[in-house]
Scaffold this active site. Structure first.
Site, PDB file in Angstrom:
ATOM      1  N   THR A   1       0.896  -1.155   0.000  1.00  0.00           N
ATOM      2  CA  THR A   1       0.000   0.000   0.000  1.00  0.00           C
ATOM      3  C   THR A   1       0.934   1.204   0.000  1.00  0.00           C
ATOM      4  O   THR A   1       2.037   1.130   0.581  1.00  0.00           O
ATOM      5  CB  THR A   1      -0.924   0.056   1.237  1.00  0.00           C
ATOM      6  OG1 THR A   1      -0.115   0.189   2.409  1.00  0.00           O
ATOM      7  CG2 THR A   1      -1.783  -1.199   1.366  1.00  0.00           C
ATOM      8  N   HIS A   2       0.558   2.266  -0.636  1.00  0.00           N
ATOM      9  CA  HIS A   2       1.437   3.451  -0.771  1.00  0.00           C
ATOM     10  C   HIS A   2       2.774   3.071  -1.410  1.00  0.00           C
ATOM     11  O   HIS A   2       3.783   3.757  -1.187  1.00  0.00           O
ATOM     12  CB  HIS A   2       1.719   4.114   0.584  1.00  0.00           C
ATOM     13  CG  HIS A   2       0.499   4.332   1.419  1.00  0.00           C
ATOM     14  ND1 HIS A   2      -0.222   5.503   1.393  1.00  0.00           N
ATOM     15  CD2 HIS A   2      -0.141   3.501   2.282  1.00  0.00           C
ATOM     16  CE1 HIS A   2      -1.251   5.397   2.241  1.00  0.00           C
ATOM     17  NE2 HIS A   2      -1.230   4.191   2.778  1.00  0.00           N
TER      18      HIS A   2
ATOM     19  N   LYS B   1      19.784  -3.184 -23.104  1.00  0.00           N
ATOM     20  CA  LYS B   1      18.413  -2.885 -22.700  1.00  0.00           C
ATOM     21  C   LYS B   1      17.384  -3.855 -23.241  1.00  0.00           C
ATOM     22  O   LYS B   1      17.461  -4.317 -24.370  1.00  0.00           O
ATOM     23  CB  LYS B   1      18.036  -1.476 -23.174  1.00  0.00           C
ATOM     24  CG  LYS B   1      18.794  -0.396 -22.462  1.00  0.00           C
ATOM     25  CD  LYS B   1      18.142  -0.030 -21.153  1.00  0.00           C
ATOM     26  CE  LYS B   1      17.082   1.012 -21.422  1.00  0.00           C
ATOM     27  NZ  LYS B   1      16.233   1.234 -20.284  1.00  0.00           N
TER      28      LYS B   1
ATOM     29  N   TYR C   1     -30.136  17.303 -34.085  1.00  0.00           N
ATOM     30  CA  TYR C   1     -28.866  16.949 -34.732  1.00  0.00           C
ATOM     31  C   TYR C   1     -28.101  18.201 -35.147  1.00  0.00           C
ATOM     32  O   TYR C   1     -28.682  19.197 -35.574  1.00  0.00           O
ATOM     33  CB  TYR C   1     -29.135  16.076 -35.973  1.00  0.00           C
ATOM     34  CG  TYR C   1     -27.859  15.730 -36.725  1.00  0.00           C
ATOM     35  CD1 TYR C   1     -27.085  14.644 -36.333  1.00  0.00           C
ATOM     36  CD2 TYR C   1     -27.409  16.521 -37.778  1.00  0.00           C
ATOM     37  CE1 TYR C   1     -25.901  14.349 -36.985  1.00  0.00           C
ATOM     38  CE2 TYR C   1     -26.218  16.220 -38.443  1.00  0.00           C
ATOM     39  CZ  TYR C   1     -25.470  15.136 -38.038  1.00  0.00           C
ATOM     40  OH  TYR C   1     -24.296  14.836 -38.672  1.00  0.00           O
TER      41      TYR C   1
HETATM   42  N1  ARG Z   1     -22.159  11.956 -41.893  1.00  0.00           N
HETATM   43  C1  ARG Z   1     -23.150  12.434 -41.007  1.00  0.00           C
HETATM   44  C2  ARG Z   1     -22.757  12.154 -39.554  1.00  0.00           C
HETATM   45  O1  ARG Z   1     -21.935  11.356 -39.391  1.00  0.00           O
HETATM   46  C3  ARG Z   1     -24.474  11.789 -41.262  1.00  0.00           C
HETATM   47  C4  ARG Z   1     -25.644  12.571 -40.798  1.00  0.00           C
HETATM   48  C5  ARG Z   1     -25.762  13.792 -41.602  1.00  0.00           C
HETATM   49  N2  ARG Z   1     -26.997  14.433 -41.355  1.00  0.00           N
HETATM   50  C6  ARG Z   1     -27.217  15.688 -41.801  1.00  0.00           C
HETATM   51  N3  ARG Z   1     -28.387  16.182 -41.542  1.00  0.00           N
HETATM   52  N4  ARG Z   1     -26.335  16.364 -42.451  1.00  0.00           N
HETATM   53  O2  ARG Z   1     -23.268  12.709 -38.603  1.00  0.00           O
END
Ligand code: ARG
Length: 460
Positions: free
Chosen positions: A158-159, A286, A320
């Site tokens: 330990t340590h 080595k 997204y």
């Molecule tokens: N190549 C894109 C990614 O990996 C796919 C999705 C693209 N979607 C978009 N609405 N441009 O995220």
């Protein structure tokens, strides 16, 4: 590529800058999703036929076309042009070139946003299974090693200060159980990822009655995601798995550190096989533990992958955004690095030589001091008082430059009158270990029982 060749080209009057095309393209890395993309498209096409969007004849042409694209694209050395942007566009583009305009019907009711999410879930499922398989292999190596060297004695730390003697079998199995939890942790992450994202569309849900439950069954998911916005927005399912991989790497890295230290001249507890070592270009003597150093080093890389994606996701407005295209390289890198590390680590462990004589000789006999304190405590001396008495005894031995094992009964008694003749018999490593046959302890019987438990875990 001109804008009319682009799958989204209608809205555009002028061509994309060549610089932008290169910058925008993910085909260089998301080509790894080819198999998943084709699998998803085959099922989506069947759902379209069931929904009355495709005739059975169209479905057949699309399916055959997709198989042909798969064969062409998976041929080694197949070159993709950056203008194709990503694997989803590349597949559809080639499909349409092969089978004509009917290929353009495939994307009905689907967006790349739910498509890429599907591909990543399928990648994750395969990746987790591969890592779990490698974990099992390494656990097998550790169980064999524990069995072969079960009673080899070495100092426990330990340590990084000597604490108490332990058995090598116990040490090897410590990693076994860490990896057992890593295996479970990865499996747990899949339970939450195990839902079909197709049908979420771009963000609001597909306007075609594609049967999501049908697609889920066909693709082997246990259900469908409940909210299309959530579906196309989140990457928590990847992050969770990458967090589990980071923890796994942390475990490997600590054992690498021990073995690197143990393979030094000063410790000399183990010698790595030539097969997993490398030499120095300048110093002829080595032999360096590069395999283990690289595993330790790649731990930082896998943490980096996790943090890259966490950072990418932070602050993105729903749903997204193209930022999320940056998820793939860290994802692939984490999975590929961990696979390699597990394989290399298992190879290095399976082939290293133990030096049991060096290990046992390194045990400082002061490591038996706890047994002396326990002895006094069993004879009614309060443990705190016993601890002090033995502490003074250790200092006395140190100052006299003598080992604890060389002390006489009188010397013991001058530190506590509760010492009797049988106390001298305690100053023995095997005896010390035999005191620790408690379940989960380092006693020889306890380690044998533990090994049986480990074998049972492997068999289940
Ligand atoms: N190549 C894109 C990614 O990996 C796919 C999705 C693209 N979607 C978009 N609405 N441009 O995220």
């Amino acid at each position: 590529m001109s804008e009319k060749d682009k799958l989204w080209g209608g809205r555009f009057g002028k061509a994309t800058a060549e610089l932008m095309e290169r910058f925008n393209a993910s085909i260089g890395f998301d080509r790894k999703l080819l198999e998943m993309d084709i699998a998803g498209s085959l099922v989506h096409a069947r759902a379209l036929e069931r929904a009355g969007v495709l005739t059975s004849e169209e479905l057949a042409r699309i399916s055959e076309g997709l198989e042909q694209v798969r064969a062409e694209f998976s041929a080694s050395g197949h070159a993709f042009s950056a203008g194709l942007e990503d694997i989803h566009m590349a597949v559809e583009h080639r499909l349409t070139a092969l089978i004509g305009p009917v290929g353009g019907k495939l994307h009905t009711g689907r967006s790349r946003n739910d498509q890429v999410n599907l591909d990543e879930r399928l990648y994750l499922r395969t990746g987790i299974a591969l890592i779990q398989g490698r974990l099992r292999q390494l656990q097998g190596v550790l169980a064999d090693s524990a069995e072969a060297h079960l009673e080899v004695i070495l100092p426990g730390y330990t340590h990084l200060q000597q604490a108490q003697p332990i058995l090598f079998g116990h040490y090897a199995l410590a990693l076994f159980w860490m990896l057992e939890r890593d295996h479970g942790r990865l499996g747990d992450t899949w339970k939450r990822a195990d839902l079909l994202p197709l049908g979420a569309g771009a963000l609001a849900g597909s306007a075609y009655p594609v049967d999501r439950q049908f697609m889920a069954r066909e693709l082997g998911f246990s259900g469908v995601t409940p909210n299309s916005l959530d579906t196309v927005s989140d990457r928590d399912f990847l992050l969770e798995a990458m967090a589990a991989l980071s923890i796994l790497m942390m475990h490997l890295s600590r054992f690498c550190e021990d073995l690197i230290l143990w393979s030094s001249q000063e410790f000399g507890f183990v010698e790595l096989a030539d097969a997993f070592s490398t030499g120095s270009s300048m110093m002829p003597q080595k032999k360096n533990p590069d395999s283990l150093e690289l595993v330790r080093g790649k731990t930082g890389r896998v943490y980096g992958d996790l943090f890259a994606l966490l950072t990418t996701m932070k602050g993105l407005p729903l749903t997204y955004a193209k930022d999320m295209q940056e998820d793939k390289e860290p994802l692939f890198d984490a999975f590929e690095s961990v696979q390699d590390c597990l394989e290399v680590f298992a190879g290095a462990w399976a082939t290293m030589q133990l030096r049991p004589a060096r290990m046992v000789a390194a045990v400082d006999d002061a490591a038996l001091a706890t047994d002396l304190a326990d002895y006094l405590a069993r004879r009614g001396v309060p443990f705190r008082e016993a601890h002090h008495a033995v502490g003074r005894l250790v200092r006395f031995a140190l100052e006299a430059g003598r080992p604890l094992r060389g002390l006489t009964l009188e010397e013991l008694r001058s530190h506590s009158p509760a010492f009797e003749k049988d106390a001298l018999g305690l100053l023995d490593l095997r005896h010390s270990l035999s005191l620790r046959n408690i379940e989960g302890g380092t006693g020889p019987q306890a380690v044998r029982d533990q090994l049986a438990q480990a074998r049972a875990a492997l068999a289940s």
